[in-house]
Motif scaffolding. Structure first.
Motif, mmCIF file in Angstrom:
data_model
loop_
_atom_site.group_PDB
_atom_site.id
_atom_site.type_symbol
_atom_site.label_atom_id
_atom_site.label_comp_id
_atom_site.label_asym_id
_atom_site.label_seq_id
_atom_site.Cartn_x
_atom_site.Cartn_y
_atom_site.Cartn_z
ATOM 1 N N UNK A 1 0.883 -1.197 0.059
ATOM 2 C CA UNK A 1 0.030 -0.052 -0.068
ATOM 3 C C UNK A 1 0.829 1.317 0.053
ATOM 4 N N UNK A 2 2.124 1.092 0.488
ATOM 5 C CA UNK A 2 2.952 2.262 0.592
ATOM 6 C C UNK A 2 3.593 2.404 -0.691
ATOM 7 N N UNK A 3 4.198 1.398 -1.265
ATOM 8 C CA UNK A 3 4.506 1.402 -2.756
ATOM 9 C C UNK A 3 3.669 2.012 -3.573
ATOM 10 N N UNK A 4 2.611 1.427 -3.666
ATOM 11 C CA UNK A 4 1.546 1.676 -4.751
ATOM 12 C C UNK A 4 1.024 3.020 -4.322
ATOM 13 N N UNK A 5 1.198 3.374 -3.153
ATOM 14 C CA UNK A 5 0.548 4.914 -2.787
ATOM 15 C C UNK A 5 1.446 6.024 -3.482
ATOM 16 N N UNK A 6 2.732 5.619 -3.426
ATOM 17 C CA UNK A 6 3.732 6.704 -4.172
ATOM 18 C C UNK A 6 3.284 6.912 -5.559
#
Length: 525
Positions: A202-207
């Protein structure tokens, strides 16, 4: 020996293999039970589960991802802890995501989602879903075997949700790799459940999604990301970029995971229930009923969580403010007080859609309609192109003694792998080799040159063929500037321009396509 109902649901890998036996042992103590030595309640009753899901006033969803066993990040004080919950919301993993929001913030954000997964949009996307699933299944049947989860389910649902949202083609494989390498939501290893960690999907895709949203606000397109980026709440205010990024990222992750697991669970029952696949081949109209029964008997989500915001009750049991609740969706869907022969899969079961596999109330799964469409269509393709589907006994053992491996998650009920042996149907044998090279997520394949038995046209000629010839490529760029180099078109090189028109009607207008057809005809003259 520790009694089954006294074992730790959140860490015990034996329960992972058969959660239903655990929930039945808990049910023997009543529909609401507090395991010995635990400070949370387990709800297994169907009526009691509906009661909690429908009561958003007394129960908060802030711990939906964290789970009922994790301690609250504060010491509850008093008979109403609503203010404390809100003050500590950022301390809950996933507490600011759609799945964990309460009250007006949830209502406003959910209002945006409800405008996305409409019947008309899903209907327009069915052509792409059908073409892509047909390609994947034909390839698998031609090989005679496949590992369903990694080879088909994951790329299939990832590309579908990516296509629907508007995720660029060049980023899709990256997303698949990140999801594949990460632990499942609700991992049995508590250390894996750090939703703020730099490597969490979720953090990787959020960027990435942050960049997409900013780009769509500057350069609108015909996709859901643009709708989200430009959306306004019902009161006329504009959501922050962070709110839209959180929403889009969650929709992508949740849409990918739930559907992939549902497909695996459905296939497992199809191959292991004698006569079922032949019944479905003879009458494909039964597939929607099968999906509902699989959702009931083995849905993708085993449980969700709530926390009591104020002193309340479930049924006749008093529940003090601050009490965490494990809502055992898998148990509610097998409650003998609600379902006759609850462990049996019955396609003619009365009120078959009344399960709680997708939840109920304000937090009912927004992507449920998409999951149903995706799984229905790809199951239709499997049954159409095969005459028999079996589990590989060298991988999973013989019928009646299967060796199956499930994702190590207290939230998800999904197979880690499912190896199939596929016998082609007569039609599939006749059509072998005609499926073409449909691109997989993230790839931009070389356009294939194929013989043309008819005049070039936007109705019959694949986009890849038009792009492969300098003259027709130039015509494409004349009528649709930039499309020849647009990475998003990579997913559609195996389709025709008329086939993708419903996905971007303002870009591929009838007038432009008709004019291009005239120029293509002139080339052949």
């Amino acid at each position: 020996m520790v009694a089954l109902e006294a074992r730790d649901y959140f860490t015990d890998r034996g329960i992972l293999q058969d959660p239903y036996a655990f929930f039945e042992a808990v049910r023997a103590h009543g529909p609401v039970y507090q395991p010995p030595g635990r400070d949370y309640l387990i709800v297994t009753g169907f009526d009691e589960t509906l009661e909690v899901l429908a009561n958003a006033q007394d129960f908060s969803a802030v711990n939906a991802l964290q789970g009922a066993a994790a301690p609250l990040p504060f010491d509850p004080q008093g008979s109403d802890i609503s203010a404390q919950l809100e003050a500590h919301r950022p301390d809950f993993p996933g507490g600011t995501m759609l799945v964990g929001l309460d009250d007006m913030p949830h209502t406003m954000l959910r209002g945006l989602v409800n405008r996305l997964f409409t019947p008309s949009r899903l209907k327009a996307n069915e052509r792409f879903i059908s073409d892509y699933s047909d390609h994947l299944v034909r390839q698998a049947v031609a090989r005679g075997r496949t590992e369903l989860i990694r080879d088909i389910a994951t790329p299939f649902v990832t590309l579908v949700i990516a296509d629907l949202l508007g995720v660029p083609a060049e980023d899709r494989q990256r997303f698949m790799d990140v999801i594949d390498a990460a632990p499942p939501p609700g991992s049995l290893d508590a250390a894996d459940n750090d939703y703020a960690g730099e490597g969490h999907p979720l953090i990787v895709m959020g960027s990435y999604f942050a960049a997409y949203v900013e780009d769509r606000r500057r350069h609108p397109r015909e996709d859901i990301l643009t709708e989200l980026a430009l959306a306004k709440y019902a009161d006329g205010t504009t959501p922050s970029v962070a709110e839209i990024v959180n929403l889009a990222t969650f929709l992508f992750g949740a849409g990918q995971d739930t559907s992939a697991k549902l497909l695996g669970n459905a296939m497992r029952h199809i191959v292991d229930q004698p006569g079922l696949q032949d019944q479905l081949r003879a009458d494909p109209a039964l597939i929607p009923a099968l999906i509902e029964e699989v959702l009931r008997i083995e849905g993708s989500s085993k449980q969700t969580a709530r926390v009591a915001r104020r002193d309340t009750r479930i049924g006749d049991r008093l529940v003090p403010a601050g009490t965490c609740i494990l809502l055992a969706l898998a148990a509610a869907n097998r409650d003998p007080a609600r379902w006759d022969a609850p462990a049996e899969l019955q396609l003619d079961r009365p009120r078959i859609r009344e399960h709680v596999a997708f939840g109920r109330g304000k937090h009912v799964c927004a992507g449920a309609p998409l999951a149903r469409v995706e799984v229905r269509i790809i199951l239709e393709k499997f049954l159409e192109h095969s005459s028999a589907i079996e589990l590989d006994p060298t991988r999973h053992g013989p019928p009646g003694a299967r060796d199956l491996h499930f994702e190590p998650s207290f939230i998800i009920r999904g197979l880690a792998d499912l190896h199939l042996i596929l016998t082609p149907s007569t039609t599939a044998l006749a059509d072998r080799g005609e499926a073409g090279a449909f691109p997989v997520a993230g790839q931009t394949p070389q356009a294939q040159v194929e013989p043309q038995d008819e005049m070039l046209s936007t109705t019959h000629t694949k986009i890849g063929v038009l792009l492969a010839d300098p003259q027709t490529r130039s015509l494409l760029d004349r009528y649709f500037p930039g499309v020849a180099d647009d990475q998003r078109i990579a997913m559609a090189r195996g389709m025709t321009l008329r086939a993708i028109q419903p996905f971007a009607p303002s870009q591929f207008t009838d007038a432009a396509l008709d004019a291009l057809d005239a120029d293509l005809a002139a080339l052949a003259a």
